[in-house]
Structures are given as structure tokens and as C-alpha cells.
Design a protein around this motif. Structure first.
Motif: not given
Length: 363
Positions: A9, A12, A15, A17-22
Motif C-alpha cells: 500500500d 502504491v 507511485g 506500483v500501479e494500483p491494479g497490479k498490487r
């Protein structure tokens, strides 16, 4: 430690890690390192796994520290052996600037603090000799070492070494104790206050030991998780406070039993064995509650002498007494050490929640 989900978290939010790839990244990491699953799915287990050994003094971080410490110890002994102990200070300062200020090496910092303390003692002796502060008496002894805490305080102010501050506090208590005893000796016109007024000396000794323990606990309670320098300072203070409390307790027992404190060694051999064991046991219990093993190690010699005395009064041959005493004490210490955490859970678990919250966490 916030756990795997908390770490992701945070990534994310920054920036990284992309939120959709967490979630996919989390599953991938858990597949590679299954032990991370606990911190991901069970917050309570994560909190438990974050609890580590709370009494880990940070004065050694690897063999590099050991190697450097060996080298500087040999160097300092060589300098002192040449009769240049007065000139030891520049060497200590240069090494402290490199090893402590720049490289942040912990074990060499301890060794340099010891060297600084030795240098300070020598300088205090030279100052006292030049001032004519020679002879017997507690007040003169206090005057001889009056500058010692100030020298060590200056060293601590520059390098912030925990053991250096512990030495400052301990030496302050020692000088203050000797000064007060010396003033009382003069005020009461006593040739030897320890013989003439042992009760006064005992009360002041108990107050000094409790004061030192109180300062150590102040640092301890300010950092129950033991993650800061305050915990290291408390560790060194407890190493001094534990034997101070032990011998204050023994002195109380001896004064009640023998009416004097003038022959401590003989009194140790003739003292009530149950009384000595009770004092050592109480200190061990204190150590368990506050999670400080110094309170166990401080009583080892006393416990060996006590057990030896107990066995000597039995029908066992004298040649075997000391070895049986060592075996007995070794079993006691190993039992306490191995069962330390279960014992803490039993003892601390019985305490009020308000007090328990201030102590190091149970494991």
C-alpha cells in the motif's frame, strides 16, 4: 514492521506500483516466500511475528566490528604501555571521529569509551595529586574523581555513545554518594562512619541503588519496544543497578544479622543461606518482569558462594563442594534462561493491564 499488505500500500501511495497490479504482485511474493502469507492474511499473527528479542544490545553488528575492536584495543594498549597514557586522548579522539562519527561502529565505540574512562581516571588522579587531595576519607575520594563525570559527559556530548552516558550517570551517583558520606563523616566527627554509623551508610547506599535503578527504568519505560538508543542506555545502567541493588540487599541482611558492615567477606560466608537466596530470587523476579537478564547474571557469584556454603555444611567432601555448587548454579541459570519467555508470560500476565502495557511485550 507493517506487513506485506502495508508495504505494498505504501508503494502504491508513492507511485512505485500501479494500483491494479498490487494484488497480483502480492500473490507473486507470497508464492515465492510463503512465510509472508501470515503477515498478509492475519494482522494478529503479524503483530506477534514483529515481536523480537527485546534485550538485544546494539554493540556488535558483525565480525567487522570485532576485527576493528581488536585492532584498536591492541593499538591503545601499545600506546599506554609506552608510558604515554596521558597522550592517549588524541588517539581516542581520532579513532572516535573515524569509527564512531563516520562509520557508526558500535563495538569499537564501547572500547573507545572504556579507553576514555581509563584516561579520565588517570587525569583525575594527577589533578588530585597536584591539588594535594591525598589521604584517606570519603570526601577526599569524591574530590579526586569530581571531574570524571564532566570528562565523560563531554565525550558523550560529542559521540552520543549509550555506554558513555551510562558511565556519566553511574559516576555521578558514585561521586554524590561519596560526597554525602564524607560530609556526614565530618559532621558526625566520626573516624570511620562505616563502623560508627553503619545504618546511615546503608540507608544512603539503598537510596543510591534505587536512584540508579529508577533512572534505568525511566529510560526503559520510555522505550518498551526497545528500538531506540534509550534502550541501550538502560541496558548499561541495569548492568550497574542490578549488582548495586543486590549488595544493598545483602548489606541490609548482614547489618540485621551481624550488626556491622565492616567484614563483608566473612559475613558472606556466614550469612543466612535462605536470606541470601531470597534476595537473589527477588532480583531475578524483577529481571523477569522488566525483561532484563542483568538481574540474573548480577547474582551469579553471590549464588555460587551461597550454594557452596550450604554444601560445605553438609556431609559432602570439600573437594567436590565447588563443583557441585557450579553444577547447581548452572542448572538454575539455564532453567531460568531457557524458560525465560514462558516465565515472563506467567509473571507479567498476572500484572494489571495498565502496568503490563508499559513493559516490554510478551513473546
Amino acid at each position: 514492521m507493517t506487513g506485506l499488505r502495508g508495504a505494498l500500500d505504501g508503494a502504491v501511495a508513492k507511485g512505485l506500483v500501479e494500483p491494479g497490479k498490487r494484488d497480483a504482485l502480492e500473490a507473486h511474493l507470497v508464492a515465492l516466500m510463503p512465510h509472508l502469507k501470515e503477515t498478509r492474511s492475519d494482522p494478529e499473527s503479524a503483530a506477534r511475528s514483529a515481536v523480537v528479542e527485546t534485550e538485544t544490545p546494539r554493540f556488535i553488528r558483525g565480525f567487522h566490528d570485532v576485527l576493528i575492536t581488536l585492532g584498536l584495543t591492541v593499538l591503545l594498549i601499545g600506546v599506554g604501555g609506552l608510558g604515554a597514557i596521558i597522550g592517549l586522548l588524541p588517539v581516542v579522539i581520532i579513532l572516535a571521529e573515524i569509527l564512531v562519527r563516520r562509520q557508526r561502529l558500535a563495538l569499537p565505540a564501547v572500547a573507545l569509551t572504556i579507553a576514555m574512562a581509563i584516561w579520565s581516571v588517570v587525569i583525575c588522579q594527577l589533578i588530585a595529586d597536584n591539588m594535594g587531595w591525598s589521604g584517606d576519607g570519603y570526601l577526599l575520594l569524591a574530590l579526586r574523581f569530581l571531574a570524571f563525570p564532566l570528562m565523560m559527559l563531554a565525550f558523550y556530548a560529542r559521540y552520543r555513545i549509550p555506554v558513555a552516558l551510562a558511565v556519566v550517570i553511574l559516576s555521578f551517583f558514585a561521586v554524590l554518594f561519596l560526597t554525602l558520606i564524607g560530609l556526614l563523616e565530618i559532621g558526625l566527627r566520626s573516624a570511620n562512619i562505616l563502623i560508627d554509623h553503619p545504618s546511615i551508610v546503608l540507608v544512603m547506599g539503598i537510596l543510591a541503588a534505587l536512584g540508579l535503578f529508577g533512572v534505568a527504568m525511566t529510560y526503559d519505560l520510555s522505550d518498551p519496544a526497545r528500538q531506540t538508543r534509550r534502550s541501550d542506555i538502560a541496558f548499561w545502567l541495569h548492568l550497574a543497578a542490578a549488582p548495586a541493588l543486590l549488595y544493598a540487599g545483602l548489606a541490609t541482611l548482614f547489618l540485621v544479622s551481624f550488626g556491622t558492615l565492616s567484614d563483608f567477606d566473612d559475613q558472606m560466608r556466614d550469612a543466612s543461606t535462605p536470606g541470601v537466596i531470597a534476595i537473589v530470587a527477588i532480583l531475578m523476579l524483577i529481571g523477569v518482569v522488566i525483561d532484563r537478564r542483568a538481574f540474573v547474571t548480577s547474582g551469579l557469584i553471590t549464588l555460587i558462594v551461597t550454594v557452596t556454603t550450604l554444601l560445605r555444611n553438609s556431609a559432602i567432601e570439600m573437594d567436590n563442594v565447588i563443583f557441585l555448587a557450579l553444577i547447581t548454579v548452572g542448572i538454575i541459570v539455564l532453567s531460568v534462561g531457557i524458560g525465560w519467555q514462558p516465565l515472563r508470560r506467567v509473571v507479567v500476565g498476572a500484572l494489571p493491564p495498565e502496568l503490563k502495557a508499559k513493559l516490554p511485550p510478551l513473546q
